[in-house]
Design a protein around this motif. Structure first.
Motif, PDB file in Angstrom:
ATOM      1  N   TYR A  94       0.856  -1.194   0.000  1.00  0.00           N
ATOM      2  CA  TYR A  94       0.000   0.000   0.000  1.00  0.00           C
ATOM      3  C   TYR A  94       0.880   1.228   0.000  1.00  0.00           C
ATOM      4  CZ  TYR A  94      -2.668   3.808   2.125  1.00  0.00           C
ATOM      5  OH  TYR A  94      -3.224   5.037   2.395  1.00  0.00           O
ATOM      6  N   ILE A  95       0.570   2.185  -0.891  1.00  0.00           N
ATOM      7  CA  ILE A  95       1.319   3.433  -0.976  1.00  0.00           C
ATOM      8  C   ILE A  95       0.343   4.599  -1.044  1.00  0.00           C
ATOM      9  CG2 ILE A  95       2.894   4.837  -2.385  1.00  0.00           C
ATOM     10  CD1 ILE A  95       4.145   2.229  -3.374  1.00  0.00           C
ATOM     11  N   ILE A 152       4.732   1.552 -10.187  1.00  0.00           N
ATOM     12  CA  ILE A 152       4.329   0.873  -8.953  1.00  0.00           C
ATOM     13  C   ILE A 152       3.580  -0.413  -9.282  1.00  0.00           C
ATOM     14  CG2 ILE A 152       2.794   1.018  -6.945  1.00  0.00           C
ATOM     15  CD1 ILE A 152       3.464   4.043  -6.866  1.00  0.00           C
ATOM     16  N   LYS A 153       2.642  -0.320 -10.210  1.00  0.00           N
ATOM     17  CA  LYS A 153       1.831  -1.490 -10.542  1.00  0.00           C
ATOM     18  C   LYS A 153       2.630  -2.543 -11.298  1.00  0.00           C
ATOM     19  CE  LYS A 153      -2.535   1.017 -10.370  1.00  0.00           C
ATOM     20  NZ  LYS A 153      -3.768   1.443 -11.069  1.00  0.00           N
ATOM     21  N   GLU A 154       3.679  -2.103 -11.987  1.00  0.00           N
ATOM     22  CA  GLU A 154       4.554  -3.048 -12.685  1.00  0.00           C
ATOM     23  C   GLU A 154       5.376  -3.868 -11.698  1.00  0.00           C
ATOM     24  OE1 GLU A 154       8.575  -2.858 -15.487  1.00  0.00           O
ATOM     25  OE2 GLU A 154       7.226  -1.121 -15.409  1.00  0.00           O
ATOM     26  N   ASP A 181      -0.074  -6.086  -6.945  1.00  0.00           N
ATOM     27  CA  ASP A 181      -1.206  -6.094  -6.010  1.00  0.00           C
ATOM     28  C   ASP A 181      -1.182  -4.899  -5.059  1.00  0.00           C
ATOM     29  OD1 ASP A 181       1.063  -6.975  -4.693  1.00  0.00           O
ATOM     30  OD2 ASP A 181      -0.003  -8.419  -3.431  1.00  0.00           O
ATOM     31  N   CYS A 182      -0.416  -3.854  -5.404  1.00  0.00           N
ATOM     32  CA  CYS A 182      -0.285  -2.699  -4.516  1.00  0.00           C
ATOM     33  C   CYS A 182      -1.513  -1.796  -4.612  1.00  0.00           C
ATOM     34  CB  CYS A 182       0.963  -1.900  -4.881  1.00  0.00           C
ATOM     35  SG  CYS A 182       1.364  -0.595  -3.696  1.00  0.00           S
ATOM     36  N   ARG A 225      -7.247  -5.174   8.983  1.00  0.00           N
ATOM     37  CA  ARG A 225      -6.868  -4.726   7.649  1.00  0.00           C
ATOM     38  C   ARG A 225      -6.012  -5.763   6.945  1.00  0.00           C
ATOM     39  NH1 ARG A 225      -7.855   0.946   7.383  1.00  0.00           N
ATOM     40  NH2 ARG A 225      -8.483   1.643   9.454  1.00  0.00           N
ATOM     41  N   ASN A 226      -6.119  -5.751   5.629  1.00  0.00           N
ATOM     42  CA  ASN A 226      -5.223  -6.590   4.849  1.00  0.00           C
ATOM     43  C   ASN A 226      -3.983  -5.792   4.471  1.00  0.00           C
ATOM     44  OD1 ASN A 226      -6.087  -4.913   2.781  1.00  0.00           O
ATOM     45  ND2 ASN A 226      -7.172  -6.499   1.642  1.00  0.00           N
ATOM     46  N   SER A 227      -3.107  -6.386   3.710  1.00  0.00           N
ATOM     47  CA  SER A 227      -1.869  -5.720   3.329  1.00  0.00           C
ATOM     48  C   SER A 227      -2.135  -4.439   2.562  1.00  0.00           C
ATOM     49  CB  SER A 227      -1.024  -6.673   2.477  1.00  0.00           C
ATOM     50  OG  SER A 227       0.185  -6.071   2.087  1.00  0.00           O
TER      51      SER A 227
END
Length: 474
Positions: free
Chosen positions: A291-292, A323-325, A329-330, A434-436
């Protein structure tokens, strides 16, 4: 809920309260009591824990009931005008109590203290003590001075203060999650922002002191830490004993390696400073949460230049792609300001299209509020009518509601590892956690013998725009 104009992060179960008082079983052992309320960002909540530690050393215990306190403190926020109005109203209420209880001391801490010291002390006579973010060590002396009837103030900014040697007293802690400050101040002169003027220049805390604080939290049973700073990605510490440096990616790794059951989060990132090294470190370690928080503020390049954000629309969206690359799953959240100076309708639409492109999971959304002393206040005219700001903000909120709901609906049927934080506020027969990706999940306790601090696998069965609802699975 943060004390801003608009509900912020889109969760039914919110991590922070608008205001809170500290709790401690040892409070009865102290001969004096203090009550504290914190407003605004997570950094303020973290600072309140430092203040509580300093006061404990001076014989002050914590109380939830302000009627019991001989000292009332408000840790304040200046980021929005509405935040300051809320705090002024609260100070007026406490001042009325002081009329019946003359020995009561009222103090203001934090960003609003630095910005409005003269007004609060002399013109409005709302407080007895004013303490800036870098002057909390002087609080005991200021209390002594105020007890004599003098107005006590220290708002000096520092280039060195990090409070690295102070062990924070965890306030209203759930015993599972904790904030850990890794740096203070900010060198980014965003034209709309008052933080560089109220919190001073950027300085990083010793990596060794950060690691020791987190080790202590782990030993006490905490299972998640959030590393805090105005811009964590620019963290940089030089270790003179080994002649080596530690950057943010390296600090992240050091914390992740402390314990496999310790989750690591961080906030906030400036898009210009988050590096591939940070992203690859996040991807490498399971316990660094995916998470960002990546504030965009505006989706239009001209407005971004006026805001002095130092990136263009295209550059920012390329960073989202990166980031998504690296971390497919971020989850990504953001900050958005509507109606900044001279913003046109077309430029507002650029923000909406950027949101569509980024597919944010949730967002903090505000309309522009001019803050005295900022670069924008000195250079630009706040010329977008308030009704236009509010209408554009509502369009942003409506779109983010759709994006959040869409994001959560994609998770139906998936199973996530969830850290139990406590009981759901709405139903004590449910856990929340919370999840990751920092999404809130609620799920029945059922017959399982779990407790806060445990990890459980939860399969999502349904979703709102704010929350995932599921069941524990083996």
């Amino acid at each position: 809920m943060n004390v801003f104009e608009i509900p912020t992060k889109l969760h039914d179960e919110k991590r922070q309260g608008e205001a809170y008082a500290p709790v401690g079983q040892e409070s009865a052992l102290f001969h004096k009591k203090f009550y504290i309320e914190s407003y605004g960002c997570q950094m303020n909540f973290s600072d309140s824990e430092i203040v509580a530690s300093i006061l404990h050393q001076e014989g002050f215990g914590a109380t939830r009931q302000f009627e019991e306190a001989s000292l009332i403190l408000l840790n304040t926020c200046s980021i929005r005008e509405k935040a300051e109005q809320t705090i002024r109203k609260r100070l007026t209420e406490f001042r009325k109590i002081k009329e019946q209880k003359p020995d009561l001391l009222i103090g203001v801490l934090g960003c609003m203290a630095e910005r409005l010291k003269t007004k609060l002390l002399e013109e409005e006579k709302l407080v007895d003590i004013v303490v800036g973010p870098d002057a909390y060590r002087s609080l005991p002396a200021l209390i002594t001075e105020a007890e004599t009837g003098q107005k006590a103030v220290n708002v000096l900014l520092s280039r060195e203060e990090t409070y690295a040697d102070i062990s924070p007293v965890r306030l209203d802690s759930n015993g599972v999650t904790a904030f850990v400050s890794i740096m203070r101040g900010c060198n980014n002169m965003c034209s709309f922002c008052v933080v560089p003027f109220t919190r001073g220049r950027e300085r990083s805390r010793s990596a060794n002191s950060i690691i020791e604080e987190i080790k202590d939290l782990v030993e006490k049973g905490f299972r998640e830490v959030t590393l805090l700073g105005q811009n964590v990605d620019s963290y940089y510490w030089f270790d003179e004993s080994t002649n080596t440096t530690v950057n943010f990616a390296q600090l992240l790794e050091k914390v992740a390696l402390l314990h496999p059951l310790l989750r690591v989060r961080f906030s906030t990132s400036h898009p210009k400073d988050i590096t591939d090294e940070v992203l690859y470190t996040m991807a490498k370690y399971k316990n660094i949460c995916k998470y960002i928080h990546l504030p965009i503020q505006s989706g239009n390049t001209r407005i971004l230049q006026l805001m002095n954000r130092t990136y263009s629309r295209e550059w920012y969206l390329a960073k989202v792609d990166r980031i998504k690359e690296i971390i497919p799953d971020c989850a990504i959240s953001t900050d958005i300001i509507s109606g900044f100076c001279t913003e046109t309708e077309e430029e507002h639409n650029d923000t909406l299209s950027a949101m569509e492109y980024a597919q944010y999971d949730y967002a903090y959304m505000f309309f522009y509020s001019e803050r005295p002393g900022t670069l924008a206040a000195r250079r630009f005219t706040d010329d977008v009518p308030e009704e236009v700001k509010k209408r554009r903000l509502q369009e942003i909120i409506n779109l983010q509601n759709e994006l959040s709901k869409k994001s959560n609906e994609k998770d139906i049927g998936k199973t996530f590892e969830v850290l139990i934080e406590g009981e759901s506020k709405k139903d004590a027969t449910f856990w929340k956690g919370r999840n990751s990706q920092n999404k809130m999940l609620v799920f029945p306790k059922a017959h399982y013998n779990f407790k806060p601090g445990d990890y459980v696998n939860v399969q999502v069965e349904s979703a709102t725009q704010a929350t995932l609802i599921g069941q524990i699975v083996a």
